[in-house]
Scaffold this motif. Structure first.
Motif, PDB file in Angstrom:
ATOM      1  N   GLU A 166      -7.144   6.402  -2.188  1.00  0.00           N
ATOM      2  CA  GLU A 166      -5.920   5.856  -1.607  1.00  0.00           C
ATOM      3  C   GLU A 166      -5.349   6.800  -0.552  1.00  0.00           C
ATOM      4  OE1 GLU A 166      -4.694   3.000  -1.969  1.00  0.00           O
ATOM      5  OE2 GLU A 166      -5.826   2.211  -3.662  1.00  0.00           O
ATOM      6  N   HIS A 219       4.376  -0.131  -8.660  1.00  0.00           N
ATOM      7  CA  HIS A 219       3.026  -0.369  -8.153  1.00  0.00           C
ATOM      8  C   HIS A 219       2.046  -0.445  -9.332  1.00  0.00           C
ATOM      9  CE1 HIS A 219      -0.704   0.169  -5.875  1.00  0.00           C
ATOM     10  NE2 HIS A 219      -0.008  -0.164  -4.782  1.00  0.00           N
ATOM     11  N   ARG A 223       3.025   8.376  -1.218  1.00  0.00           N
ATOM     12  CA  ARG A 223       4.156   7.772  -1.934  1.00  0.00           C
ATOM     13  C   ARG A 223       3.821   6.330  -2.300  1.00  0.00           C
ATOM     14  NH1 ARG A 223       9.182  10.309  -1.472  1.00  0.00           N
ATOM     15  NH2 ARG A 223       9.069  12.334  -0.403  1.00  0.00           N
ATOM     16  N   TYR A 224       3.970   6.040  -3.596  1.00  0.00           N
ATOM     17  CA  TYR A 224       3.784   4.689  -4.100  1.00  0.00           C
ATOM     18  C   TYR A 224       5.150   4.022  -4.274  1.00  0.00           C
ATOM     19  CZ  TYR A 224      -1.179   5.254  -5.265  1.00  0.00           C
ATOM     20  OH  TYR A 224      -2.541   5.421  -5.213  1.00  0.00           O
ATOM     21  N   GLY A 252       5.818   8.548  -8.669  1.00  0.00           N
ATOM     22  CA  GLY A 252       5.199   7.835  -7.562  1.00  0.00           C
ATOM     23  C   GLY A 252       4.894   8.680  -6.345  1.00  0.00           C
ATOM     24  N   LEU A 301       0.828  -1.192   0.000  1.00  0.00           N
ATOM     25  CA  LEU A 301       0.000   0.000   0.000  1.00  0.00           C
ATOM     26  C   LEU A 301       0.866   1.247   0.000  1.00  0.00           C
ATOM     27  CD1 LEU A 301      -2.717  -1.051   2.618  1.00  0.00           C
ATOM     28  CD2 LEU A 301      -2.908  -1.067   0.120  1.00  0.00           C
ATOM     29  N   PRO A 302       0.384   2.332  -0.629  1.00  0.00           N
ATOM     30  CA  PRO A 302       1.129   3.594  -0.549  1.00  0.00           C
ATOM     31  C   PRO A 302       1.112   4.122   0.873  1.00  0.00           C
ATOM     32  CG  PRO A 302      -1.018   3.936  -1.588  1.00  0.00           C
ATOM     33  CD  PRO A 302      -0.842   2.455  -1.449  1.00  0.00           C
ATOM     34  N   GLN A 322      -0.943   0.456  -9.740  1.00  0.00           N
ATOM     35  CA  GLN A 322      -1.850   1.586  -9.937  1.00  0.00           C
ATOM     36  C   GLN A 322      -1.171   2.804 -10.570  1.00  0.00           C
ATOM     37  OE1 GLN A 322      -3.773   2.486  -6.245  1.00  0.00           O
ATOM     38  NE2 GLN A 322      -5.074   0.665  -6.276  1.00  0.00           N
ATOM     39  N   LEU A 323       0.137   2.839 -10.589  1.00  0.00           N
ATOM     40  CA  LEU A 323       0.834   4.002 -11.123  1.00  0.00           C
ATOM     41  C   LEU A 323       0.516   4.265 -12.600  1.00  0.00           C
ATOM     42  CD1 LEU A 323       4.331   3.778  -9.395  1.00  0.00           C
ATOM     43  CD2 LEU A 323       2.543   5.460  -9.023  1.00  0.00           C
ATOM     44  N   LEU A 382      -6.927   8.160  -6.644  1.00  0.00           N
ATOM     45  CA  LEU A 382      -5.867   8.711  -5.808  1.00  0.00           C
ATOM     46  C   LEU A 382      -6.431   9.312  -4.526  1.00  0.00           C
ATOM     47  CD1 LEU A 382      -2.817   9.135  -5.784  1.00  0.00           C
ATOM     48  CD2 LEU A 382      -3.176  11.332  -6.902  1.00  0.00           C
TER      49      LEU A 382
END
Length: 387
Positions: free
Chosen positions: A371, A48, A43-44, A331, A34-35, A50-51, A368
């Motif tokens: 998240e 990842h 921060r990812y 990220g 998880l970020p 999802q980026l 986003l």
């Protein structure tokens, strides 16, 4: 022949079954990390999944922005006449039809009207009374000069003659207003007081018409070579849309090239139901391609004084505060409050909070935001509780 099930054979069979079951079980897939929240930034980790979904766009500086406003074409009311019946009657003749060019004073239709005949009779009766009063005055004047009658009788005759002349003027003015001369013929002519084109006709031969039930005009005569453009504007448009300003007019399924309209009037009130301001413009229509009640779009360039332009999908609203997600590096995303100067369907102008060239998330920003909320809740839960 009988099969012997020894304990050793049963144990071997169970072991083989268990081994097969273990081989069919899929390998566990490692969950994506998880970020995390760090210095108010989301921060990812690198790679990842999802980026690739979080597409960013560079903010650009805008000197002006194209504004589109809904509009509608209507008749030029300064060159339009709606003809209504002044008296009840029956249509006996129609001499003008839709699309026909007429001159000022031309008869469009005729009605057989007993009411108008009564008005004509009043005029004839007033003329007869005036003639009789004139003769009576002449006789009284002769008698006064001969010393037979008193001055009072002469003055009374003069007053009666003046009243009868006034009644003649009133009756003649009423009948002359509708084109009647002398005599009683009960023929009421519906005339056009201006030159133009018959753009609407709402009567048929033999139709009975009445002034108190004529909500729709019997004829509409207008000059379609110049039309009005009724524009629904917002408060922010008033600075640019002043009388004399030029705007571009575009009509669906109309001429390919845009036409130029000139702002002629701006109302001083806001429509309480639509919260719009009515603005009127005029547009030349020499080829008569444009039609009454045709929907259109008015376009002009608004000066925005070095604002920052971003896609509308990049701006979010939290309470009464707008914000965007800025990608500072790969990220790393940061929510940032901004001030909106103009909000359009496709583009948004920002006056504060963002610089030219900064990358803002323009696709999947709601993902986003979700998240970020989850990471904030996780970070808050991980904090040690205070005594």
């Amino acid at each position: 022949m009988k099969t012997l099930h020894t304990p050793l054979a049963v144990m071997a069979l169970a072991a083989l079954t268990l081994l097969g079951a273990c081989q069919d079980k899929p390998e566990p897939v490692a969950a994506a990390p998880l970020p995390i929240i760090q210095n108010k930034q989301l921060r990812y980790p690198a790679g990842h999944p999802q980026l690739p979904l979080l597409v960013s766009t560079a903010a650009t500086k805008a000197q002006s922005i194209q504004i589109d406003l809904p509009a509608k074409l209507v008749w030029n009311e300064e060159k339009t006449q709606r003809v209504y019946p002044a008296f009840a009657g029956r249509v006996t003749r129609i001499s003008a039809d839709v699309g026909q060019t007429v001159k000022a004073g031309q008869v469009l239709a005729e009605l057989a009207s007993p009411e108008f005949g009564a008005a004509q009779a009043d005029t004839s009766r007033a003329q007869a009374d005036a003639t009789l009063a004139k003769l009576a005055l002449q006789r009284q004047r002769e008698l006064f000069e001969a010393g037979v009658v008193a001055r009072k009788d002469l003055e009374q005759a003069e007053a009666e003659a003046a009243r009868s002349q006034a009644e003649v003027a009133r009756a003649q003015a009423r009948t002359s207003l509708y084109g009647s001369g002398t005599g009683v013929n009960m023929q009421l002519g519906l005339r056009s007081d201006m030159a133009g084109v018959v753009v609407e006709r709402n009567l048929n031969p033999g139709q009975e018409v009445r002034p108190d039930s004529a909500a729709t005009p019997l004829f509409v005569v207008s000059d379609p070579s110049v039309l009005w453009v009724s524009i629904d504007a917002q408060e922010g448009d008033l600075k640019d849309l002043r009388p004399g300003a030029k705007v571009s007019l575009n009509v669906a399924n109309g001429p390919e090239q845009s036409m130029t309209a000139t702002i002629s009037a701006v109302t001083d009130q806001i429509d309480p139901s639509t919260r719009t301001i009515k603005i009127r413009a005029t547009v030349a229509n020499p080829q008569r391609w444009l039609k009454n009640e045709m929907l259109a779009k008015v376009r002009y360039q608004r000066q925005v004084d070095n604002s920052i332009e971003v896609p509308a999908s990049a701006v979010f609203l939290r309470g009464n505060q707008h914000y965007v997600f800025v990608q500072s590096q790969a990220g790393v995303f940061e929510p940032r409050d901004v001030k909106v100067a103009y909000e359009g369907a496709q583009r948004v102008l920002l006056s504060e909070g963002l610089q030219e060239g900064e990358q803002v998330v323009s696709q999947n920003g709601l993902l986003l935001a979700r998240e970020l909320r989850i990471a904030q809740e996780a970070a808050h839960a991980a904090e040690p509780s205070k005594p």
